[in-house]
Enzyme design. Structure first.
Site, short mmCIF file in Angstrom:
data_model
loop_
_atom_site.label_atom_id
_atom_site.label_comp_id
_atom_site.label_asym_id
_atom_site.label_seq_id
_atom_site.Cartn_x
_atom_site.Cartn_y
_atom_site.Cartn_z
N ARG A 156 0.83 -1.20 0.00
CA ARG A 156 0.00 0.00 0.00
C ARG A 156 0.86 1.25 0.00
O ARG A 156 2.02 1.22 0.41
CB ARG A 156 -0.89 0.03 1.24
CG ARG A 156 -1.98 -1.02 1.31
CD ARG A 156 -3.02 -0.89 0.21
NE ARG A 156 -3.41 0.49 -0.05
CZ ARG A 156 -4.39 1.13 0.53
NH1 ARG A 156 -5.14 0.55 1.42
NH2 ARG A 156 -4.67 2.38 0.21
N CYS B 97 -8.38 2.71 -11.94
CA CYS B 97 -8.47 3.93 -11.15
C CYS B 97 -9.90 4.09 -10.64
O CYS B 97 -10.86 3.82 -11.36
CB CYS B 97 -8.11 5.15 -12.00
SG CYS B 97 -6.44 5.12 -12.63
N GLU C 139 -11.86 7.73 -4.46
CA GLU C 139 -11.90 7.37 -3.05
C GLU C 139 -13.22 7.83 -2.44
O GLU C 139 -13.73 8.90 -2.78
CB GLU C 139 -10.72 8.05 -2.33
CG GLU C 139 -10.57 7.67 -0.89
CD GLU C 139 -10.00 6.28 -0.67
OE1 GLU C 139 -10.17 5.76 0.44
OE2 GLU C 139 -9.39 5.71 -1.61
N ARG D 261 -4.05 7.22 -3.57
CA ARG D 261 -3.74 6.00 -2.83
C ARG D 261 -3.50 4.88 -3.83
O ARG D 261 -4.03 4.90 -4.94
CB ARG D 261 -4.88 5.63 -1.90
CG ARG D 261 -5.07 6.58 -0.74
CD ARG D 261 -6.35 6.23 0.03
NE ARG D 261 -6.53 6.99 1.24
CZ ARG D 261 -7.11 8.18 1.32
NH1 ARG D 261 -7.55 8.77 0.22
NH2 ARG D 261 -7.26 8.80 2.47
N ARG E 142 -1.11 6.67 8.04
CA ARG E 142 -0.53 5.48 8.69
C ARG E 142 0.58 5.91 9.63
O ARG E 142 1.75 5.59 9.44
CB ARG E 142 0.01 4.51 7.64
CG ARG E 142 -1.03 3.78 6.81
CD ARG E 142 -1.97 2.88 7.64
NE ARG E 142 -1.31 1.91 8.45
CZ ARG E 142 -1.04 0.66 8.08
NH1 ARG E 142 -1.40 0.23 6.89
NH2 ARG E 142 -0.45 -0.18 8.91
#
Length: 121
Positions: free
Chosen positions: A7, A74, A77, A89, A116
């Site tokens: 990720r 694609c 989000e 992302r 994160r």
């Protein structure tokens, strides 16, 4: 074959084709370099962008980097009030012998580091 998902995320300052492509390349290069991947090990990349990035598909950057055999898609989000803006992302599926969920190096760059915090230690 040993499959792993890696990720990453990165932000841009503006909604421009140049910035989106440059940021996407920076993120993919960081993932490839930090995980010692070769382009031909990448099987699939799923990209998502926040609703405020709509000048170009991030997949264009991957194709420009030579990722011509990988499946690329694609998406937009999901919008959440107050969430990080101008963010790209990625989820990369790779055939990466020697990598596992414990030693993979996810890459959260620029303002996306806040997504994160646990990885930024």
């Amino acid at each position: 074959m040993s499959m792993i998902s890696i990720r990453g995320a990165i932000t841009t300052d503006h909604n421009s084709k140049t910035e989106i492509l440059q940021a996407t390349k920076e993120m993919i290069e960081a993932i490839i370099d930090s995980n010692n991947l070769q382009i031909d090990q990448i099987i699939q990349i799923l990209f998502s962008t926040t609703k405020d990035l709509d000048e170009v598909y991030p997949a264009v950057a991957a194709r420009e980097m030579g990722l011509t055999a990988a499946a690329l898609m694609c998406f937009q989000e999901m919008y959440v009030k107050g969430s990080l803006e101008k963010c790209i992302r990625v989820s990369i599926l790779a055939d990466a012998e020697g990598l596992n969920t414990h030693n993979v190096k996810h890459q959260y760059l620029r303002r996306a580091k806040c997504l994160r915090v646990d990885l930024m230690k």
